[in-house]
Design a protein around this motif. Structure first.
Motif, PDB file in Angstrom:
ATOM      1  N   VAL B  23       1.050  -0.734  -0.024  1.00  0.00           N
ATOM      2  CA  VAL B  23       0.055   0.408  -0.210  1.00  0.00           C
ATOM      3  C   VAL B  23       0.542   0.971   0.122  1.00  0.00           C
ATOM      4  CG1 VAL B  23      -1.939   0.978   1.285  1.00  0.00           C
ATOM      5  CG2 VAL B  23      -1.353  -1.599   1.224  1.00  0.00           C
ATOM      6  N   LEU B  24       2.079   1.214   0.133  1.00  0.00           N
ATOM      7  CA  LEU B  24       2.668   2.888  -0.389  1.00  0.00           C
ATOM      8  C   LEU B  24       2.536   2.873  -0.877  1.00  0.00           C
ATOM      9  CD1 LEU B  24       6.914   1.059   0.898  1.00  0.00           C
ATOM     10  CD2 LEU B  24       5.338   2.250   2.883  1.00  0.00           C
ATOM     11  N   GLY B  25       2.707   4.424  -0.896  1.00  0.00           N
ATOM     12  CA  GLY B  25       2.487   5.621  -1.901  1.00  0.00           C
ATOM     13  C   GLY B  25       0.623   5.598  -1.942  1.00  0.00           C
ATOM     14  N   GLY B  84      -4.774   9.933   4.125  1.00  0.00           N
ATOM     15  CA  GLY B  84      -3.732  10.340   3.338  1.00  0.00           C
ATOM     16  C   GLY B  84      -2.691   9.269   2.546  1.00  0.00           C
ATOM     17  N   ARG B  85      -1.313   9.537   1.964  1.00  0.00           N
ATOM     18  CA  ARG B  85      -0.392   8.344   1.428  1.00  0.00           C
ATOM     19  C   ARG B  85       0.309   7.950   2.445  1.00  0.00           C
ATOM     20  NH1 ARG B  85      -0.323   8.331  -4.298  1.00  0.00           N
ATOM     21  NH2 ARG B  85      -1.062  10.576  -5.433  1.00  0.00           N
ATOM     22  N   LEU B  86       0.921   6.500   2.256  1.00  0.00           N
ATOM     23  CA  LEU B  86       1.306   6.104   3.477  1.00  0.00           C
ATOM     24  C   LEU B  86       2.414   6.562   3.306  1.00  0.00           C
ATOM     25  CD1 LEU B  86       1.080   3.743   5.784  1.00  0.00           C
ATOM     26  CD2 LEU B  86       1.381   2.476   4.368  1.00  0.00           C
ATOM     27  N   ARG B  87       3.585   6.256   3.864  1.00  0.00           N
ATOM     28  CA  ARG B  87       4.840   6.192   3.294  1.00  0.00           C
ATOM     29  C   ARG B  87       5.685   5.320   4.283  1.00  0.00           C
ATOM     30  NH1 ARG B  87       4.563   9.699  -0.902  1.00  0.00           N
ATOM     31  NH2 ARG B  87       3.681  11.443  -0.784  1.00  0.00           N
ATOM     32  N   HIS B  88       7.002   5.003   3.878  1.00  0.00           N
ATOM     33  CA  HIS B  88       7.979   4.268   4.578  1.00  0.00           C
ATOM     34  C   HIS B  88       9.231   4.834   4.197  1.00  0.00           C
ATOM     35  CE1 HIS B  88       9.776   1.133   5.931  1.00  0.00           C
ATOM     36  NE2 HIS B  88      10.539   0.505   5.381  1.00  0.00           N
ATOM     37  N   GLY B  97      13.864  -1.750  10.947  1.00  0.00           N
ATOM     38  CA  GLY B  97      12.416  -1.968  10.805  1.00  0.00           C
ATOM     39  C   GLY B  97      12.080  -0.370   9.899  1.00  0.00           C
ATOM     40  N   GLY B  98      12.781   0.133  10.366  1.00  0.00           N
ATOM     41  CA  GLY B  98      12.039   1.653   9.638  1.00  0.00           C
ATOM     42  C   GLY B  98      11.057   2.379  10.213  1.00  0.00           C
ATOM     43  N   VAL B  99      10.117   3.489   9.110  1.00  0.00           N
ATOM     44  CA  VAL B  99       9.490   4.181  10.028  1.00  0.00           C
ATOM     45  C   VAL B  99       8.028   4.505   8.811  1.00  0.00           C
ATOM     46  CG1 VAL B  99       8.163   6.349  11.014  1.00  0.00           C
ATOM     47  CG2 VAL B  99      11.109   5.395  10.834  1.00  0.00           C
ATOM     48  N   TYR B 100       7.324   4.173   9.011  1.00  0.00           N
ATOM     49  CA  TYR B 100       6.030   3.760   8.199  1.00  0.00           C
ATOM     50  C   TYR B 100       4.751   5.090   9.188  1.00  0.00           C
ATOM     51  CZ  TYR B 100       6.708  -0.480   6.727  1.00  0.00           C
ATOM     52  OH  TYR B 100       6.723  -1.908   6.169  1.00  0.00           O
ATOM     53  N   TRP B 101       3.901   5.729   8.437  1.00  0.00           N
ATOM     54  CA  TRP B 101       3.583   6.965   8.759  1.00  0.00           C
ATOM     55  C   TRP B 101       2.868   7.813   7.002  1.00  0.00           C
ATOM     56  CZ3 TRP B 101       8.644   8.389   6.358  1.00  0.00           C
ATOM     57  CH2 TRP B 101       9.122   9.450   5.383  1.00  0.00           C
TER      58      TRP B 101
END
Lengths: 166, 273
Positions: B23-25, B84-88, B97-101
Motif C-alpha cells: 500500500v506504500l504511496g 493520506g498516503r502511506l509512506r515508509h 524496521g524503518g518508519v511508517y507514516w
C-alpha cells in the motif's frame, strides 16, 4: 532471686540500632532476614497467575522529525542576516563531517574537547613556577628568573660555594 | 443509492487487513489495518478467517518498527487514523524496521515534542511567558531559557519567538525553550524586527523543508532575504523592501497548488523584473 532469672529483652528491643552495634555481621544478617520474612507475611498480594506482557515491537512516535530529514527552519540568503548564515554554514559543515567521517569525527571530537597531554604538561611546568614564586621568600626570588618568553621556570638552587668575582 | 453504499461499507469491513508493503504511496483511510512484512507469511492466501497471531519462535527475529504520525498500534498491526498516503523510510543504520507514516494534510497544529515553532508572546505571568503557538492552549516559556538571559535581555509581549518544545502531550500544558540541551541558542530566540508572519498548511512546511526542495533554492536566488519556518504552519519572511517581502509571501503561499512548470514561469518572470 533476681540473679537467677535472667531478664529477657524483647525482639523489638534487640532490633534497635544501639543493640546491634555489638553483634557480628552474621547475626545481623540473620536478624535482617527474619525481619524480611515477617514483612512479607503481613503484606497483601494478589493471588493471580503471572501475566506475561507481550513484547511489542512497534513504537509509536508523533513527531515528523523521525520520518523525514527536514532542514533547519531558519534560513538567510545572500547575506541578509550574517549571523544566521554563519550558523547555517557551520551546521552544514558539521553535517558533512558527520556524514563522511563518522568514526573519525568521534575521535576528533574527543581530542578537541579535552586538552592534549602536551599542553597540560606545558601549563603545569609554568604553573609550578608561578605558584612557587608566591610562597618564595625574598632571598629565593633570585631562583625564579624569567625566560625569554616570559615563562617563569624555577631554577634549582645550587648549593655550592660561589667564588666571588673580584 | 443506499445499496451501493452499504455494499461498499460491508466490503471494507469484511476485507482482510492489507500488507503495508503493498500500500506504500497509496491513499489509506482511517480504520484500515495494515500488516507488517513479518506477518504476511502467517496469513495464507486462502485464509478468509483472521486467526489470532500467536507469538512463536519467530517473534525474536522481528525488528522494531516505528509508527509515525497518522498511525497507531493495534495489537500487532498498524491502525490508520488519518487519511493520506502511506509512506515508509528504510532504516539508515543500526536498528532495523524503518518508519511508517501517513502523509496527510491539515491546518491545525498539535504540539509535538521536539518541533521548532514560531510563537507570539501574548502575556507575562510570574516567571514565564505565555506564547501562542496555534495549539489548543498557549505554551509556557521560562524567562531563563534563552542564551545569555538577563533581566534586561528579555522578549516583550508581542515579540516573535522561534523555539522548540520540551514538553508536549495531551495531558499537560506545552512548554517550550529557546536553547538546546547544551545551553546554546542554535538559531532560536527572538526573531528580529519587521518582516511578515503568515500562516500556511502543515504539509507545505514539510514540503518546503524537505532536503531536495527546489522552491527554497530558487527563492534564495532572487534577492537577499531571511525566512523562518515554524512547524506549526507559520512562516516569517523579511526582505529589504516591503514589496519584495509581499512577493515572497505570495509565492510561498501559492506554490502549494502550482505545478513545477508554473512555478518556473513565475520565477523567470520575477528574475527579469
Amino acid at each position: 532471686m533476681a540473679a537467677e532469672r535472667k531478664t529477657r529483652l524483647s525482639k523489638n528491643l534487640l532490633r534497635m540500632k544501639f543493640m546491634q552495634r555489638g553483634l557480628d555481621s552474621e547475626t545481623k544478617k540473620q536478624l535482617e532476614e527474619e525481619e524480611k520474612k515477617i514483612i512479607s507475611e503481613e503484606h497483601w498480594y494478589l493471588d493471580l497467575p503471572e501475566l506475561k506482557e507481550k513484547e511489542s515491537f512497534i513504537i509509536e512516535e508523533q513527531s515528523f522529525l523521525l520520518c523525514e530529514d527536514l532542514l533547519y527552519g531558519r534560513m538567510s540568503f545572500r547575506g541578509f542576516n550574517p549571523e544566521v548564515e554563519h550558523w547555517c554554514i557551520f551546521q552544514k559543515l558539521m553535517l558533512q563531517m558527520n556524514a563522511k567521517h563518522k568514526a573519525e569525527e568521534v575521535e576528533d571530537e574527543t581530542v578537541e574537547l579535552d586538552v592534549s597531554d602536551e599542553e597540560m604538561a606545558r601549563r603545569y611546568e609554568t604553573l609550578v613556577g608561578t605558584i612557587g614564586k608566591k610562597f618564595a621568600r625574598k632571598r629565593d626570588h633570585a631562583n625564579y628568573e624569567e625566560d625569554e618568553n616570559g615563562d617563569i621556570t624555577p631554577i634549582k638552587a645550587k648549593k655550592m660555594f660561589l667564588k666571588p668575582q673580584d | 443509492m443506499a445499496e451501493p453504499a452499504s455494499v461498499a461499507a460491508e466490503s471494507l469491513a469484511g476485507s482482510r487487513a492489507r500488507a503495508a508493503r503493498t500500500v506504500l504511496g497509496q491513499v489509506v483511510l482511517p480504520g484500515e489495518e495494515l500488516l507488517l512484512p513479518e506477518q504476511e507469511d502467517a496469513e495464507g492466501p486462502g485464509g478468509a478467517v483472521e486467526r489470532p497471531l500467536s507469538l512463536n519462535a519467530r517473534a525474536c527475529s522481528r525488528v522494531r518498527v516505528v509508527c509515525g504520525p497518522g498511525l497507531r498500534r493495534c495489537g500487532d498491526r498498524l491502525l490508520v487514523t488519518k487519511c493520506g498516503r502511506l509512506r515508509h523510510k528504510e532504516p539508515g543504520s543500526g536498528s532495523g524496521g524503518g518508519v511508517y507514516w501517513v502523509d496527510s494534510q491539515q491546518k491545525r497544529y498539535v504540539p509535538v515534542k521536539g518541533d521548532h515553532v514560531i510563537g507570539i508572546v501574548t502575556a507575562k505571568s510570574g516567571d514565564i511567558f505565555k506564547v501562542d503557538v496555534g495549539g489548543s492552549e498557549p505554551a509556557s516559556l521560562s524567562y531563563l531559557s534563552f542564551e545569555g538571559a538577563t533581566k534586561r535581555n528579555r522578549p516583550n509581549v508581542g515579540d516573535l519567538i522561534y523555539g522548540q518544545f520540551v514538553v508536549a502531550n495531551k495531558d499537560m500544558e506545552p512548554e517550550m525553550v529557546c536553547i538546546d540541551s547544551c545551553g546554546r541558542a542554535n538559531g532560536m530566540g527572538v526573531i528580529g524586527q519587521d518582516g511578515l508572519l503568515f500562516k500556511v498548511t502543515l504539509g507545505l512546511i514539510r514540503k518546503l523543508l524537505a532536503p531536495d526542495c527546489e522552491i527554497i533554492q530558487e527563492v534564495g536566488k532572487l534577492y537577499p532575504l531571511e525566512i523562518v519556518f515554524g512547524m506549526n504552519g507559520r512562516i516569517w519572511v523579511k526582505a529589504k523592501t516591503i514589496q519584495q517581502t509581499l512577493i515572497l509571501a505570495n509565492i510561498l503561499e501559492a506554490c502549494e497548488h502550482m505545478t513545477s512548470d508554473q512555478r518556473k514561469q513565475i520565477f523567470s518572470r520575477l528574475a527579469e523584473s
